[in-house]
Scaffold this active site. Structure first.
Site, PDB file in Angstrom:
ATOM      1  N   CYS A   1       2.982  13.367 -47.347  1.00 30.72           N
ATOM      2  CA  CYS A   1       2.756  12.693 -46.068  1.00 30.72           C
ATOM      3  C   CYS A   1       1.464  11.886 -46.101  1.00 30.72           C
ATOM      4  O   CYS A   1       1.366  10.823 -45.490  1.00 30.72           O
ATOM      5  CB  CYS A   1       2.749  13.699 -44.929  1.00 30.72           C
TER       6      CYS A   1
ATOM      7  N   HIS B   1      -0.776  18.202 -42.077  1.00 37.68           N
ATOM      8  CA  HIS B   1       0.209  17.128 -42.131  1.00 37.68           C
ATOM      9  C   HIS B   1      -0.490  15.824 -41.769  1.00 37.68           C
ATOM     10  O   HIS B   1      -1.378  15.794 -40.911  1.00 37.68           O
ATOM     11  CB  HIS B   1       1.343  17.419 -41.142  1.00 37.68           C
TER      12      HIS B   1
END
Length: 1135
Positions: A229, A472
């Site tokens: 990510c 994330h």
């Protein structure tokens, strides 16, 4: 949504309840809060109740509001399912769906649903905040309320509360402290409050089922491979920097369009982001980086990745149309200065920067971070600056100021810091505000060019959610000059509000509306009152350069070869998809011909596993099952350059001896499918042999020999037999297919000699030997006096011929294999072995060798290829796990190549596994026999202090001494002949620290192969040292002196010398200069177990000779660059 604690729960739609217990948040107060209701609040006071049940929704605009009351009569007589009256809110009809006896539960179930009689309009949806209030009409202060938010659409047309109220409690006469029940006389009222909210982004309360990013936003996301990510957020940011994308497209890759070229794969990625309709994979890009599964599933640092990627692309762009394009976009200039206060003297240097790291801790906003960055330090008192002659020590101001900022400014917010109390890296979640626009001129030097404004506009916010150990990444980007921000979260792209871009990424405490209650944090264990999601990187673009940075990227900007290549690949994928769908209509078969047989040099008629590009390989065809054999024969005839009637097919049949030979001709009028069913073996490939025939010179027709059963009976059994011939050339050591002939069964074998001599152009006196190739391991000599029938020759058999070894011109002295049987044995045991150099430049090559070859024989073959003496070669097997070389193979005259390559059990019972198809080789300076009397030493030679190292390999007699090693170093480095060996010293190092200096007469035989040795020229100052000078051992550490790193060394200590002067000599001694040296801290490290507590850091006015003890070491405390940001020893890399 989260589960609701307690008996009152929300689920999505009533008809899903029996399938899954999918419960959602109920914003209704629990029973404890029910007691806190205002006594005056009545369910029939609709305006007051509306204010009570509708929580405030910040930053959301209300479009319509309405409420409606349904009087429910005869509760127990109602059907299982009932609808309330339809009412409108805005232009949309609504109604309440009611299950009086519960929807598969012991509770009354109420739902709000749209009131369209048929399906709602296409693409209809409504974002609704609603409340359902069930109340006693006789006593309106008795009521039960539930509230929720939902996005209604055609698929989710109802939403509500399966467990609205427990029936037993609702009919009880004692409801919530009252002396009456909620439901009396089978009567109650249900009021529905409906508020339609304007959807600011198109995804308010969206569950994203069936969401299409391309359709909704015109953009697509990137797929997450596991933990990529962070890569996705950076790539999207760079992609929407239009001028960067155009520069990447300008890199010439048409001549190097390979998946290993990172520039090519980045171009492909950008093209697909521009053109594809669904999320794009980054597999090709990370594959070109050389990343494996470990890198894919490890989160890396965005700043580190950005710098490495920029460096790699800059290298690719040099000398091209895109040369210097990245520097023009991303590089700014800063000045580091020391300005004397009382005299006119300044020391300064201008440096380039690609991005800026700004402190978050202790700074409330971006302005404070910049002021912190450029703050001025005053050097005065004992810390005065030495301006050199004639100024000497002076009060001065020291700091950093900016000369210019780049058009695209990347700001890295330092969200991760080392916590000395926890002895670990921690995330800084403090609130840190950043503006949508910022004036950068206050941070510029007074001499900076201010002819145009230095106003910058925010265009990107890269966010990290989580803590240091897990989290994330996603990003908010503004793709166009005047457009909206969008959230790019891996494969999903959604419109974003400015609150989502700014306020929600400042970090810090949750808003006051949360009442200081700890919130569950995404990607973290536990809860916190601070947001764990906050900005980590900001992208600002200079407003006056917006048109240059974001000019838009048109199709004309894309190199044609990228689109062409990807279009071809898509067409190929589509073709293969169509082939899979039509596979039942087609079959595949292989064809062998005399043309391919004459290129064949192995067993049988062909090698069925050969590369398709091999001229001897089987030609594979994909044919319609209903195609006629004759039609196919005409196609093959055209490829062979003959007429259609000159080809007939023979079916190939597998024999018990595991060979595949022609068995019988097949008729042209049958279909491919008929022939396949009639002649092929179940589950095995279907092969045909294409026989070509010559025309009769008289009739002009092709007369095929009759090999049918009728021919046998007509000719008394003396029928023609199809035979294939191979020729073994002794001189060339080759075996080659020569074609096919027919022989009669009752003819003698020696009748074949005449045909062979005519075929080869040999004289009648040439003696010939024949062999029958029965199977791989059975090659039999044929008796010339026997008939072909007595020799059991049948259709499809192979006969190999060779000249007799005694024939003139046959050189058996230099032939490794003097007859066909020996050569067939070689073919049976032949394996391709790849050789690659170990630790030295050289070719990688592959040789076909027999497994039976001895060490001497295959050494000779390798030596011939390398054109070096075979005696000067040695070999090592290859570790099957990591591809690294294992120990060198000991020369053994009895050991075969097969035994060397075969993995074996060691003497200790362990299984030593290595590859069976390759070896490392090394070309020695001396013969292997002489080499085995030597010991290989691998000292690390230090050039220019300690900053440049070179691993050497020196051969020393096993009985030698260190002086032999030193002489070997002199020869290896090609030093002048008059170099004095006494000016070179050898140091033994253990765990990053110096153990001892080895004297010249030290026996090398006692030095382990794992001992680390450093060698260097003794510095001039040590050679000329005074009697009072002393040596001190020096090493490097990072905070903890028990964990050394880097290259240790010896320093000369001079009596009376202040440490400031010692540091100047240290810089010269080590070769470490400039800012790197300034970041070093120096400490005296005592010998013993409590080094950390007894460290003494040295000041400039200390005298090292006075404060050091006899057993002290000098420690250089600085960051271990071999250990990257995230605590892994191996840093990030891009090939």
């Amino acid at each position: 949504m989260d589960n609701l604690a307690g008996p009152d729960m929300l689920i999505d739609t009533y008809d899903q309840y029996t399938q899954q217990d999918n419960e959602v948040v109920d914003t209704t107060p629990d029973d404890a809060s029910e007691e806190q209701r205002e006594a005056a609040l009545r369910a029939d006071d609709f305006d007051s109740m509306k204010k009570h049940v509708f929580p405030v929704l910040d930053d959301l605009e209300v479009e319509h509001e309405a409420y409606n009351t349904w009087e429910i009569k005869n509760w127990r007589q109602l059907p299982k399912r009932e609808h309330g009256p339809t009412f409108k809110c805005g232009d949309v009809p609504w109604r309440v769906l009611f299950f009086p006896f519960g929807n598969s539960v012991d509770c009354a179930s109420f739902y709000l649903e749209h009131g369209y009689e048929n399906d709602p309009p296409a693409d209809w949806y409504a974002c609704v905040q609603f409340a359902l209030v069930l109340w006693n009409p006789a006593t309106p202060t008795i009521y039960k309320v539930h509230t929720a938010n939902h996005r209604f659409n055609a698929k989710e047309g109802d939403w509500g509360f399966t467990r609205f109220v427990e029936l037993r409690k609702a009919f009880n006469s004692n409801w919530d402290g009252h002396d009456r029940s909620l439901i009396e006389n089978d009567e109650a009222n249900m009021t529905a409050y409906v508020r339609i909210i304007k959807d600011p982004t198109g995804v308010l309360w969206h569950n994203f089922e069936g969401y299409d990013s391309k359709k909704e936003t015109g953009m697509v996301g990137l797929k997450n491979q596991g933990a990529t990510c962070y890569l996705n957020s950076l790539l999207q940011s760079l992609y929407f920097t239009d001028s960067f994308r155009k520069a990447v497209y300008q890199i010439p890759t048409d001549e190097d369009a390979a998946r290993t070229n990172s520039a090519w794969t980045l171009q492909r990625l950008f093209y697909r982001l521009q053109k594809d309709k669904a999320a794009v994979s980054t597999n090709e890009l990370t594959g070109s980086f050389g990343w494996d599964t470990r890198q894919i599933f490890e989160q890396q640092d965005v700043q580190e990745l950005s710098r490495i990627l920029m460096d790699k692309l800059e290298t690719r762009m040099k000398g091209t149309a895109a040369d210097n394009a990245l520097a023009k976009l991303f590089v700014g200039k800063s000045k580091t200065y020391i300005d004397c206060i009382n005299v006119n003297y300044e020391s300064s240097r201008i440096e380039d920067f690609w991005d800026l790291q700004l402190n978050v801790r202790g700074n409330k906003n971006l302005d404070e971070s910049f002021k912190d960055y450029i703050q001025v330090e005053t050097l005065e008192g004992e810390n005065k600056y030495d301006a050199g002659p004639p100024h000497g020590l002076q009060d001065a101001k020291k700091g950093v100021i900016f000369e210019e900022f780049p058009p695209v400014l990347h700001l890295q917010l330092k969200r991760f810091e080392y916590d000395i109390n926890r002895d670990a890296m921690m995330k800084v979640n403090d609130r840190h505000e950043f503006p949508e626009e910022i004036d950068m001129s206050p941070y510029l030097s007074p001499n900076a060019d201010k002819s145009e404004p230095w106003d910058y506009q925010l265009h990107g916010v890269l966010v990290h959610s989580g803590d240091f150990n897990a989290g994330h990444y996603y990003s908010f980007l503004k793709p166009t000059k005047d457009g909206h921000f969008y959230k790019f979260d891996d494969d999903r792209v959604t419109r974003a509000t400015m609150k989502e871009v700014l306020e929600e990424n400042y970090g810090g405490e949750y808003p006051a509306s949360m009442n200081g209650i700890a919130q569950r944090q995404p990607y973290m264990r536990g809860t916190s009152t601070k947001r764990s999601m906050n900005a980590y990187m900001l992208v600002y673009i200079r407003k006056s350069r917006l048109d240059q940075v974001l000019p838009g990227v048109k199709d004309d900007d894309i190199p044609t070869h990228i689109e062409k290549r990807i279009t071809e690949e898509k067409a190929d994928l589509e073709r293969r998809r169509k082939e899979r769908e039509e596979a039942h209509l087609y079959t595949s078969l292989g064809v062998i011909s005399d043309l391919s047989f004459k290129q064949h040099h192995w067993f049988d008629l062909t090698n069925y596993d050969a590369d398709p590009n091999d001229p001897a390989a089987v030609s594979v065809y994909r044919l319609l099952r209903q195609k006629k054999v004759g039609e196919f024969a005409a196609e093959v005839a055209k490829e062979l350059g003959v007429d259609s009637d000159q080809v007939r097919f023979w079916v190939m049949v597998g024999r018990q001896n595991k060979t595949n030979r022609p068995d019988q001709p097949i008729k042209n009028d049958s279909t491919i499918e008929d022939a396949w069913h009639r002649h092929s073996s179940k589950g095995k490939p279907f092969y045909l042999w294409a026989e070509t025939g010559e025309r009769d010179k008289t009739t002009g027709k092709v007369e095929w020999p009759d090999v049918s059963g009728d021919s046998v009976s007509k000719n008394g059994g003396n029928h023609p037999i199809l035979v294939f011939l191979k020729y073994f050339d002794i001189n060339q050591q080759t075996l080659t297919g020569m074609g096919h002939i027919y022989v009669n069964k009752n003819d003698r074998v020696d009748t074949l000699f005449t045909q062979i001599r005519e075929m080869m152009g040999w004289s009648d006196g040439r003696s010939i030997t024949l062999y029958e190739e029965i199977k791989f391991s059975m090659i039999e000599t044929m008796k010339s006096s026997n008939t072909f029938g007595q020799s059991e020759i049948q259709d499809g058999d192979i006969i190999c011929f060779q000249e007799n070894e005694r024939n003139p011109g046959i050189d058996t002295d230099h032939a490794l294999y003097s007859n066909a049987r020996m050569y067939y044995d070689y073919l049976l045991n032949k394996i391709p072995v790849t050789f690659q150099p170990r630790g030295q430049p050289g070719d990688v090559f592959t040789l076909d060798l027999s497994k039976k070859m001895t060490y001497e024989q295959f050494s000779e073959k390798v030596g011939q290829h390398l054109q070096v003496p075979a005696t000067h070669l040695r070999f090592a097997t290859v570790n099957s796990t990591n591809g690294k070389p294992k120990a060198f193979v000991k020369r053994n005259l009895q050991q075969t190549l097969y035994q060397i390559l075969q993995s074996q059990f060691t003497a200790y019972g362990a299984y030593s596994q290595h590859r069976n198809d390759c070896l490392y080789y090394e070309v020695l300076e001396v013969s292997l026999q002489d080499y085995e009397t030597k010991k290989i030493m691998k000292p690390i030679w230090l050039h220019e202090g300690i900053v440049k190292e070179e691993q050497l390999e020196i051969l020393v007699p096993k009985t030698g001494i260190i002086s032999d090693l030193v002489n070997g170093i002199i020869r290896k480095l090609k030093m002048p002949d008059d170099t004095d060996p006494r000016t070179i010293r050898v140091l033994e190092v253990t765990a990053g620290k110096l153990s001892r200096q080895l004297p010249g007469d030290f026996n090398v035989g006692v030095i382990s192969e794992f001992t680390v040795l450093y060698a260097e020229l003794i510095p001039e100052e040590e050679i000329n040292a005074d009697d009072n000078d002393r040596d001190i051992y020096c090493y490097h550490f990072d905070k903890d002196p028990t964990k050394p790193h880097g290259t240790p060394f010896i320093l000369l200590v001079k009596p009376g010398e202040v440490f400031k002067d010692t540091k100047e000599r240290l810089s010269k001694r080590t070769g470490i200069k400039g800012k790197l040296f300034q970041n070093l801290k120096f400490a005296l490290v005592p010998k013993g177990p409590y080094q950390s507590k007894q460290l003494r850091y040295l000041e400039d006015d200390d005298i090292l000779a006075d404060v050091m003890g006899d057993d002290d070491s000098l420690g250089l405390d600085h960051v271990n660059k071999a250990k990257n940001f995230w605590g892994r020893q191996e840093g990030m890399f891009i090939k």
